[in-house]
Design an enzyme around this catalytic site. Sequence first.
Site, mmCIF file in Angstrom:
data_model
loop_
_atom_site.group_PDB
_atom_site.id
_atom_site.type_symbol
_atom_site.label_atom_id
_atom_site.label_comp_id
_atom_site.label_asym_id
_atom_site.label_seq_id
_atom_site.Cartn_x
_atom_site.Cartn_y
_atom_site.Cartn_z
ATOM 1 N N ARG A 35 8.747 -11.278 1.340
ATOM 2 C CA ARG A 35 8.178 -10.441 2.402
ATOM 3 C C ARG A 35 7.415 -11.269 3.430
ATOM 4 O O ARG A 35 6.368 -10.840 3.932
ATOM 5 C CB ARG A 35 7.247 -9.375 1.830
ATOM 6 N N ARG A 39 4.365 -6.409 7.736
ATOM 7 C CA ARG A 39 3.247 -5.765 8.439
ATOM 8 C C ARG A 39 1.981 -6.605 8.558
ATOM 9 O O ARG A 39 1.100 -6.289 9.343
ATOM 10 C CB ARG A 39 2.917 -4.425 7.757
ATOM 11 N N ARG A 48 8.393 -3.776 15.375
ATOM 12 C CA ARG A 48 8.739 -2.555 14.651
ATOM 13 C C ARG A 48 8.490 -1.326 15.535
ATOM 14 O O ARG A 48 9.299 -0.398 15.572
ATOM 15 C CB ARG A 48 7.913 -2.447 13.374
ATOM 16 N N ASP A 85 16.588 -4.431 4.009
ATOM 17 C CA ASP A 85 15.941 -3.828 2.850
ATOM 18 C C ASP A 85 16.986 -3.569 1.784
ATOM 19 O O ASP A 85 18.165 -3.378 2.092
ATOM 20 C CB ASP A 85 15.254 -2.512 3.239
ATOM 21 N N TYR A 161 15.808 3.905 -7.277
ATOM 22 C CA TYR A 161 15.418 4.627 -6.051
ATOM 23 C C TYR A 161 16.393 5.762 -5.741
ATOM 24 O O TYR A 161 15.997 6.840 -5.305
ATOM 25 C CB TYR A 161 15.344 3.659 -4.863
HETATM 26 O O1 1CP Z 1 11.099 -10.644 2.248
HETATM 27 C C1 1CP Z 1 11.355 -10.433 3.458
HETATM 28 O O2 1CP Z 1 10.622 -10.826 4.374
HETATM 29 C C2 1CP Z 1 12.667 -9.772 3.828
HETATM 30 C C3 1CP Z 1 12.690 -8.361 3.972
HETATM 31 C C4 1CP Z 1 12.593 -7.408 2.798
HETATM 32 C C5 1CP Z 1 13.066 -7.506 1.475
HETATM 33 C C6 1CP Z 1 13.706 -8.686 0.805
HETATM 34 C C7 1CP Z 1 12.024 -6.126 2.933
HETATM 35 C C8 1CP Z 1 11.407 -5.618 4.164
HETATM 36 N N1 1CP Z 1 12.223 -5.430 1.764
HETATM 37 C C9 1CP Z 1 12.832 -6.248 0.856
HETATM 38 C C10 1CP Z 1 13.260 -5.940 -0.516
HETATM 39 C C11 1CP Z 1 12.786 -4.686 -1.156
HETATM 40 N N2 1CP Z 1 12.666 -3.431 -0.617
HETATM 41 C C12 1CP Z 1 12.496 -4.581 -2.535
HETATM 42 C C13 1CP Z 1 12.639 -5.721 -3.525
HETATM 43 C C14 1CP Z 1 11.514 -6.668 -3.493
HETATM 44 C C15 1CP Z 1 10.137 -6.117 -3.795
HETATM 45 O O3 1CP Z 1 9.926 -5.663 -4.943
HETATM 46 O O4 1CP Z 1 9.291 -6.175 -2.920
HETATM 47 C C16 1CP Z 1 12.131 -3.256 -2.803
HETATM 48 C C17 1CP Z 1 11.724 -2.662 -4.133
HETATM 49 C C18 1CP Z 1 12.247 -2.518 -1.587
HETATM 50 C C19 1CP Z 1 12.040 -1.073 -1.396
HETATM 51 C C20 1CP Z 1 11.025 -0.803 -0.354
HETATM 52 N N3 1CP Z 1 11.260 -0.988 0.987
HETATM 53 C C21 1CP Z 1 9.673 -0.436 -0.522
HETATM 54 C C22 1CP Z 1 8.969 -0.169 -1.849
HETATM 55 C C23 1CP Z 1 8.954 1.270 -2.151
HETATM 56 C C24 1CP Z 1 8.283 1.627 -3.470
HETATM 57 O O5 1CP Z 1 7.372 2.475 -3.413
HETATM 58 O O6 1CP Z 1 8.681 1.126 -4.534
HETATM 59 C C25 1CP Z 1 9.104 -0.347 0.771
HETATM 60 C C26 1CP Z 1 7.702 0.050 1.133
HETATM 61 C C27 1CP Z 1 10.123 -0.729 1.698
HETATM 62 C C28 1CP Z 1 9.997 -0.873 3.180
HETATM 63 C C29 1CP Z 1 9.951 -2.269 3.678
HETATM 64 N N4 1CP Z 1 10.924 -3.217 3.434
HETATM 65 C C30 1CP Z 1 10.607 -4.386 4.101
HETATM 66 C C31 1CP Z 1 9.376 -4.159 4.810
HETATM 67 C C32 1CP Z 1 8.688 -5.166 5.683
HETATM 68 C C33 1CP Z 1 8.979 -2.845 4.521
HETATM 69 C C34 1CP Z 1 7.768 -2.128 5.107
HETATM 70 C C35 1CP Z 1 8.291 -1.184 6.121
HETATM 71 C C36 1CP Z 1 7.490 -1.011 7.348
HETATM 72 O O7 1CP Z 1 7.519 -1.850 8.275
HETATM 73 O O8 1CP Z 1 6.849 0.054 7.416
#
Ligand code: 1CP
Length: 358
Positions: A35, A39, A48, A85, A161
């Site tokens: 990540r 944000r 964004r 994502d 999910y």
């Molecule tokens: O790492 C990076 O910089 C690349 C981008 C990336 C990756 C690899 C994002 C951006 N998401 C992910 C993978 C991801 N997404 C995972 C696996 C890794 C981890 O455990 O962190 C998972 C479980 C998700 C699902 C997801 N997407 C969640 C979690 C939900 C939950 O409650 O379990 C969330 C909040 C997101 C949104 C998201 N994805 C990425 C970002 C920067 C965001 C935030 C969104 C925003 O800008 O509001």
Amino acid sequence: MPPSTTAANSKAAHRRFLAPFRGEALAIPPMWLMRQAGRYLPEYRETRAKAGGFLKLCYTPELAAEVTLQPIRRYGFDAAILFSDILVVPDALGQKLTFAEGEGPRLEAIRSVADLGRLSPEKTGEKFGKVFETVARLRQDLPDETALIGFCGAPWTVATYMVQGEGSTDQAEARLWAYRDPDGFASLIDTLVDTSIVYLDGQVKAGADCLQIFDTWAGSLPDTEFDRWVVEPTKRIVEALKERHPTVPIIGFPRGAGASSLWYVSETGVDGIGCDTAMPPYMMGEAFEEEEVVVQGNLDPLLLVTGGDAMDERVDEILELMDGKRFIFNLGHGIVPQTPPENVARLVERVRRQGDAA
Ligand code: 1CP
């Protein structure tokens, strides 16, 4: 046009990120952070807002490439990770997905074999095409020395999910379906295996030079189910990718798997193992070495919020533990939004030993 395979390979030879996968232990380990785009960076929040939504950001190649590059410009990490994502896969399959501002993902839950009829694996091309376009654009725009990591969620984690319809602390709905009706649940997993292969293959063809498979919820399953829903599907994905792209390293991240990670490594054939924050030092320092796998990890993301001496001390401990080994410095999980960007700069300096570290 993406560069030809030969040209891409000769350039890849100069990317220090890939050295551990060729058997080299670097004195200063390559680093990137899960990540690393997100944000906590003001420029991310700005892009964004311009995109008008998280999924729009993922599917607009120009903007997705821009946010991928932001942390590279700031910190010069050895690898960029495609901005996307793991839930792009269900979305491309046709499952309704929304991301409300400040909330997690919401999906129209799939709870039975009948619900699987709502998915259209033959229609993923349009949305995947946007992601591949982002990858190709990135390979052109990134510095030559920076590796590009493509990724997908592992079938188990993506399924949690899809079945729950949102994030959860216990992944109960997917676990219940898998216990009640393993054959039905296997149909969902099979669809995800096939779709993930298409997705990762396309990312490599577009220019990704490493892949990571995120299995965030691997730790929620007992032994037998871990084998069936985490290890087996991942092994099938790795085998298919290795057949097509034998030189592209694959990192598995079975978060929370603990001692089962050894089994995961030997069975799936991954080239690298992502270690979460709780991975015991003897496994990172010794046990994985016998498996001949590159180790990646595992600073607590909350120490990156704290910063200061507490962070420095732990960084030094990790560097000492992994000294002389094939290692990639990373966090044990993703950067959290409240992370001060200046702490990331301090971390990079410390790992690269430009601070007052040994
Ligand atoms: O790492 C990076 O910089 C690349 C981008 C990336 C990756 C690899 C994002 C951006 N998401 C992910 C993978 C991801 N997404 C995972 C696996 C890794 C981890 O455990 O962190 C998972 C479980 C998700 C699902 C997801 N997407 C969640 C979690 C939900 C939950 O409650 O379990 C969330 C909040 C997101 C949104 C998201 N994805 C990425 C970002 C920067 C965001 C935030 C969104 C925003 O800008 O509001």
